[in-house]
Scaffold this active site. Structure first.
Site, mmCIF file in Angstrom:
data_model
loop_
_atom_site.group_PDB
_atom_site.id
_atom_site.type_symbol
_atom_site.label_atom_id
_atom_site.label_comp_id
_atom_site.label_asym_id
_atom_site.label_seq_id
_atom_site.Cartn_x
_atom_site.Cartn_y
_atom_site.Cartn_z
ATOM 1 N N LEU A 156 10.844 4.734 1.919
ATOM 2 C CA LEU A 156 10.050 3.534 2.181
ATOM 3 C C LEU A 156 10.226 2.519 1.056
ATOM 4 C CD1 LEU A 156 6.704 5.116 3.444
ATOM 5 C CD2 LEU A 156 8.401 3.891 4.814
ATOM 6 N N LYS A 170 6.202 18.708 5.983
ATOM 7 C CA LYS A 170 6.252 17.725 7.066
ATOM 8 C C LYS A 170 6.658 18.391 8.379
ATOM 9 C CE LYS A 170 5.366 13.983 4.586
ATOM 10 N NZ LYS A 170 4.151 13.164 4.795
ATOM 11 N N ARG A 219 -10.710 6.996 1.208
ATOM 12 C CA ARG A 219 -11.419 7.592 0.077
ATOM 13 C C ARG A 219 -12.133 6.530 -0.760
ATOM 14 N NH1 ARG A 219 -6.516 10.204 -0.128
ATOM 15 N NH2 ARG A 219 -6.510 12.429 0.374
ATOM 16 N N GLY A 269 -2.748 2.252 1.697
ATOM 17 C CA GLY A 269 -1.410 2.597 1.251
ATOM 18 C C GLY A 269 -0.356 1.563 1.619
ATOM 19 N N LEU A 272 -1.540 8.656 6.149
ATOM 20 C CA LEU A 272 -1.842 9.444 4.959
ATOM 21 C C LEU A 272 -0.564 10.000 4.353
ATOM 22 C CD1 LEU A 272 -4.901 11.487 6.292
ATOM 23 C CD2 LEU A 272 -4.969 9.580 4.677
ATOM 24 N N GLY A 273 -0.516 10.046 3.038
ATOM 25 C CA GLY A 273 0.645 10.604 2.369
ATOM 26 C C GLY A 273 0.547 10.430 0.873
ATOM 27 N N TYR A 317 8.711 19.479 0.316
ATOM 28 C CA TYR A 317 8.243 18.252 0.975
ATOM 29 C C TYR A 317 8.631 18.256 2.452
ATOM 30 C CZ TYR A 317 7.659 13.229 1.891
ATOM 31 O OH TYR A 317 7.270 12.013 2.415
ATOM 32 N N ARG A 368 4.641 4.096 -9.516
ATOM 33 C CA ARG A 368 5.479 5.289 -9.495
ATOM 34 C C ARG A 368 6.780 4.861 -10.167
ATOM 35 N NH1 ARG A 368 4.910 7.396 -3.208
ATOM 36 N NH2 ARG A 368 2.635 7.496 -3.113
#
Length: 218
Positions: A151, A127, A36, A12, A71-72, A123, A159
């Protein structure tokens, strides 16, 4: 004594730059990447374990010094709120419990600015619920929770809406000399520095401003 790092989410935005820092640190004899996708990077210290994160306890691991959770996802990429919750709550929590099992000295994780279990925003609520569960884990000497704002950085996946927003923010920052958002490399650098130098015990939360300050201290 040699140190071993374990990273989840190394493909990521934050994880990829963090992986480079770990692999180039002589303190670590090995860096284990749980991911993954199949192995894409070859390095003599890198051990890649392909997993869907549903059975972390079934993976045989050595004693780990530092565990990094990057992870996210987004609800759009996950496909549903249920799948988002798996990636951003269930998997990180399972990883934290795995870190306790392998006697890790440090567990470092990224949540989000605005994380709050009572939030009306799904969201932020997820968290916040994750953070509450992390507080309850007592078997890891040091837990560092980083709460970055938006970020900034070049993602591997597209995206479109987010990319446009980030581009606009970067233009605003440049024109008006503001500091909206945070560079993903600053987050990875802060995680790396905290694992190396932090003397805090128990769980500590770091705001986006603090993350930038830590990254700049290197």
């Amino acid at each position: 004594m040699s140190n071993v790092a374990l990273i989840a989410g190394a493909t990521g935005l934050v994880g990829s730059s963090l992986l480079d820092l770990l692999l180039n640190d002589d303190r670590y004899s090995n860096v284990i990447s749980l991911q993954r996708s199949q192995e894409t990077l070859i390095h003599p210290k890198l051990v890649t374990i392909q997993t869907d994160f549903t059975d972390l306890e079934g993976i045989a691991l050595p004693t780990i010094t530092d565990v990094f959770c990057c992870l996210g996802t987004t609800i759009k990429n996950a496909g549903s709120k249920e799948q988002f919750r798996k990636v951003d709550y269930s998997f990180p929590l399972a990883l934290a419990r795995c870190a306790a099992k392998v006697k890790a000295a440090n567990f470092l994780i990224i949540t989000s600015m605005g994380a709050n279990a009572s939030s009306n925003f799904f969201y932020n609520k997820v968290k916040g619920e994750l953070e509450e569960q992390l507080v309850a884990i007592k078997d890891i000497p040091t837990i560092s929770v980083l709460r970055p704002s938006l970020l900034l950085g070049k993602r591997t996946e597209k995206r479109i809406g987010e990319s446009v927003g980030i581009a606009m923010i970067e233009v605003i920052n440049k024109i008006f000399k503001t500091d909206i958002g945070i560079q993903s490399k600053d987050v990875s650098k802060a995680m790396y520095i905290l694992a190396k130098h932090s003397k805090q015990k128990g769980i500590t939360f770091y705001s986006s401003t603090q993350i930038k300050e830590i990254a700049a201290s290197a």
